[in-house]
Design a protein around this motif. Sequence first.
Motif, PDB file in Angstrom:
ATOM      1  N   ILE A   1       0.612  -1.609  -0.267  1.00 21.48           N
ATOM      2  CA  ILE A   1       0.376  -0.102  -0.122  1.00 21.48           C
ATOM      3  C   ILE A   1       1.069   1.101  -0.087  1.00 21.48           C
ATOM      4  N   ALA A   2       0.660   2.166  -0.869  1.00 19.21           N
ATOM      5  CA  ALA A   2       1.754   3.515  -0.964  1.00 19.21           C
ATOM      6  C   ALA A   2       0.660   4.833  -1.419  1.00 19.21           C
ATOM      7  N   ASP A   3       1.347   5.409  -0.762  1.00 22.63           N
ATOM      8  CA  ASP A   3       1.244   7.000  -1.071  1.00 22.63           C
ATOM      9  C   ASP A   3       1.513   7.772  -2.021  1.00 22.63           C
ATOM     10  N   VAL A   4       1.509   8.839  -3.027  1.00 22.06           N
ATOM     11  CA  VAL A   4       2.548   9.552  -3.144  1.00 22.06           C
ATOM     12  C   VAL A   4       2.165  11.041  -2.523  1.00 22.06           C
ATOM     13  N   ILE A   5       3.193  11.950  -1.715  1.00 24.06           N
ATOM     14  CA  ILE A   5       3.156  13.352  -1.593  1.00 24.06           C
ATOM     15  C   ILE A   5       2.257  13.907  -2.605  1.00 24.06           C
ATOM     16  N   GLY A   6       1.259  14.189  -2.900  1.00 25.88           N
ATOM     17  CA  GLY A   6       0.897  14.883  -3.743  1.00 25.88           C
ATOM     18  C   GLY A   6      -0.411  13.968  -5.003  1.00 25.88           C
ATOM     19  N   LYS A   7      -1.285  14.771  -5.487  1.00 16.87           N
ATOM     20  CA  LYS A   7      -2.403  14.388  -6.331  1.00 16.87           C
ATOM     21  C   LYS A   7      -2.156  14.918  -7.414  1.00 16.87           C
ATOM     22  N   GLY A   8      -3.392  14.295  -8.277  1.00 13.54           N
ATOM     23  CA  GLY A   8      -3.673  14.384  -9.470  1.00 13.54           C
ATOM     24  C   GLY A   8      -2.855  13.477 -10.088  1.00 13.54           C
ATOM     25  N   VAL A   9      -2.509  14.193 -11.656  1.00 18.23           N
ATOM     26  CA  VAL A   9      -1.666  13.614 -12.628  1.00 18.23           C
ATOM     27  C   VAL A   9      -0.202  12.680 -12.454  1.00 18.23           C
ATOM     28  N   PRO A  10       0.869  13.779 -11.638  1.00 19.76           N
ATOM     29  CA  PRO A  10       1.780  14.137 -11.299  1.00 19.76           C
ATOM     30  C   PRO A  10       2.058  12.368 -10.352  1.00 19.76           C
ATOM     31  N   ALA A  11       1.438  12.766  -9.941  1.00 21.30           N
ATOM     32  CA  ALA A  11       1.113  11.115  -8.733  1.00 21.30           C
ATOM     33  C   ALA A  11       1.079  10.226  -8.881  1.00 21.30           C
ATOM     34  N   ALA A  12       0.120  10.221 -10.146  1.00 20.57           N
ATOM     35  CA  ALA A  12      -0.314   8.454 -10.693  1.00 20.57           C
ATOM     36  C   ALA A  12       0.423   8.347 -11.649  1.00 20.57           C
ATOM     37  N   LEU A  13       1.373   9.294 -12.412  1.00 23.54           N
ATOM     38  CA  LEU A  13       2.828   8.712 -13.687  1.00 23.54           C
ATOM     39  C   LEU A  13       3.838   8.167 -12.217  1.00 23.54           C
ATOM     40  N   CYS A  14       3.960   8.392 -11.269  1.00 20.82           N
ATOM     41  CA  CYS A  14       4.791   8.371 -10.593  1.00 20.82           C
ATOM     42  C   CYS A  14       4.400   6.683 -10.028  1.00 20.82           C
ATOM     43  N   MET A  15       3.299   6.625  -9.816  1.00 22.97           N
ATOM     44  CA  MET A  15       2.375   5.343  -9.415  1.00 22.97           C
ATOM     45  C   MET A  15       2.900   4.273 -10.314  1.00 22.97           C
ATOM     46  N   SER A  16       2.591   4.759 -11.700  1.00 21.15           N
ATOM     47  CA  SER A  16       2.427   3.541 -12.086  1.00 21.15           C
ATOM     48  C   SER A  16       4.175   3.136 -12.661  1.00 21.15           C
ATOM     49  N   MET A  17       5.432   3.565 -12.617  1.00 19.30           N
ATOM     50  CA  MET A  17       6.429   3.307 -12.252  1.00 19.30           C
ATOM     51  C   MET A  17       6.744   2.595 -11.382  1.00 19.30           C
ATOM     52  N   ILE A  18       5.992   2.992 -10.050  1.00 20.75           N
ATOM     53  CA  ILE A  18       6.550   1.717  -8.752  1.00 20.75           C
ATOM     54  C   ILE A  18       5.311   0.702  -9.204  1.00 20.75           C
ATOM     55  N   LYS A  19       4.577   0.521  -9.742  1.00 24.32           N
ATOM     56  CA  LYS A  19       4.059  -0.732 -10.052  1.00 24.32           C
ATOM     57  C   LYS A  19       4.931  -2.042 -11.237  1.00 24.32           C
ATOM     58  N   TYR A  20       5.668  -1.346 -11.794  1.00 21.50           N
ATOM     59  CA  TYR A  20       6.276  -1.812 -13.302  1.00 21.50           C
ATOM     60  C   TYR A  20       7.913  -1.860 -12.359  1.00 21.50           C
ATOM     61  N   SER A  21       8.456  -1.609 -11.398  1.00 19.34           N
ATOM     62  CA  SER A  21       8.871  -1.781 -10.682  1.00 19.34           C
ATOM     63  C   SER A  21       8.955  -3.462 -10.057  1.00 19.34           C
ATOM     64  N   MET A  22       7.729  -3.149  -9.171  1.00 22.75           N
ATOM     65  CA  MET A  22       7.344  -4.070  -8.444  1.00 22.75           C
ATOM     66  C   MET A  22       7.328  -5.575  -9.390  1.00 22.75           C
ATOM     67  N   ASP A  23       7.015  -5.526 -10.346  1.00 23.29           N
ATOM     68  CA  ASP A  23       6.409  -6.079 -10.870  1.00 23.29           C
ATOM     69  C   ASP A  23       7.981  -7.028 -11.922  1.00 23.29           C
ATOM     70  N   SER A  24       8.994  -6.072 -11.795  1.00 25.59           N
ATOM     71  CA  SER A  24      10.267  -6.615 -12.150  1.00 25.59           C
ATOM     72  C   SER A  24      11.354  -7.284 -10.993  1.00 25.59           C
ATOM     73  N   LEU A  25      11.231  -7.493  -9.985  1.00 20.62           N
ATOM     74  CA  LEU A  25      11.950  -7.482  -8.368  1.00 20.62           C
ATOM     75  C   LEU A  25      11.226  -9.077  -9.452  1.00 20.62           C
ATOM     76  N   PRO A  26      12.194  -9.886  -8.967  1.00 18.55           N
ATOM     77  CA  PRO A  26      12.090 -11.261  -8.807  1.00 18.55           C
ATOM     78  C   PRO A  26      11.471 -11.622  -7.616  1.00 18.55           C
ATOM     79  N   GLU A  27      11.140 -13.252  -7.838  1.00 16.67           N
ATOM     80  CA  GLU A  27      10.228 -13.349  -6.433  1.00 16.67           C
ATOM     81  C   GLU A  27      11.056 -13.961  -5.483  1.00 16.67           C
ATOM     82  N   GLU A  28      12.480 -14.191  -5.383  1.00 15.31           N
ATOM     83  CA  GLU A  28      12.940 -14.883  -4.687  1.00 15.31           C
ATOM     84  C   GLU A  28      13.888 -13.665  -3.513  1.00 15.31           C
TER      85      GLU A  28
END
Lengths: 336, 133
Positions: A153-180
């Motif tokens: 669960i995460a929260d960007v300090i800030g709202k709206g479009v910039p915050a949302a763009l930032c969150m997309s990055m987090i999602k993809y970095s998490m996806d690329s982490l190896p499960e180990e």
Amino acid sequence: MDTVNLDAANYKDLLKRYIDTQDEQSLYGAEQISKLFIKNNVPPEEIINLHIQALSELYPNLSEKTGHSMNFLLETMISYGMAHQEYQTLREKQLELKTEIAVAAGMQETLLATTKPSIDGLDIGVISVPAHQMNGDYHHFIKGRDGSLGVAIADVIGKGVPAALCMSMIKYSMDSLPEESMSPKAILENLNRVVFRNVDPSMFITMFYAQFIPSEQKLRYSSAGHEPGFYYRKKEDTFEEIEAKGLVLGVSSDANYERYEQRVEKGDMVILLTDGVTECRDGDRFIESEEVLEVIKGYAHLPAQDIVDHVYKHFERLQNFQLRDDFTLIILRREV
Amino acid sequence: MGLQSCVNINKEWDIVGARQMGRDIAREIGFGTVDQARIATAISELARNIYLYAETGQICFEVIDNINQKGISMIAIDSGPGIRDISQVMEDGFSTSGGLGAGLPGVKRLMDDFDIKSEEGKGTEIRALKWVR
């Protein structure tokens, strides 16, 4: 009544009728013409000109001075007309932007979509509602091969479009982490590096990462400066704050995150949230976190999903149906 | 093409002189009251830009008399600081007008044809044209 139209003859007739009778019907006609002017984007100087023409046809012997005064009035309307045209263009632009943001919000929803997994013996409830069109909160469930459940669960300090763009990055970095490397501590340390390298220094992300291991009935977690969650002990019917220290993501390149562990007993609940929940407002007053817990307690007999839905509805109403910040609430409850 | 007449812009008062000359020409070649007022307003905007940002410059008028149409062309020339990002000043709501509809986008809307050339540090040349309807 005759249908109104904008031609000069019509304006003249209406004006004549009003001057002769001063009746309300003519004024009603004027109101309708006024709306037509707006609808057809007729600038004010053209309206004055229409009036001047009508006057001079109706009263050819009108004094010269009256004529001059009308021209003076026309002159004062020019800038007003320009401002009106600019306003029209800006309004069209605003509509375009709104449509674009709606498309972006739809894309974000698809990109950040996460499904609530079903884990034997664990009842999960989740709700996440953006204050504006785009969500600056983020939550994600990952079911590990070993049967564990990861919850971010995460929260960007800030709202709206910039915050949302930032969150997309987090999602993809998490996806690329190896499960180990799926220990909460390792995940946060990894993400911290990504955020530190890629995100503007003025933007901070807080995250709480928890991992539930059903075989041990244990919750492992680490926090990167995130709003503390709560732990509900069924036996004592009490809440306690989940204490976890850790630096906000992206502040320092080599932040270390502490590892915490908690045994989860039958009926106990883990409550994770963003500050959109704890910083709800009742009028000018920020609510206390106790009030959130109070409301949760009131619905504790229901399934986890119903609890979070009810809590959201409660605070939505308290704030007159206008969220000030993105609102995310997750509840995990051990069933058996 | 008719003769060019020019007004030098050095002080605020010269804006009025430019308006007067432009309006006289416009009336002479047959513009109606509304268009005369629009042309005068466009001249004001151009002249004020020169007065405020370039300090000194010139506005010249030319009567255009083709077989099938008549019009007035005005050229505002200065050797002031120039405009770095023309697209930006041509954007609605950008200029200092603060939503008053003025500025160069306003001039463009008031006229039928509008062209601008500018080089940083060298100056600006704006041409605007309006046809008699």
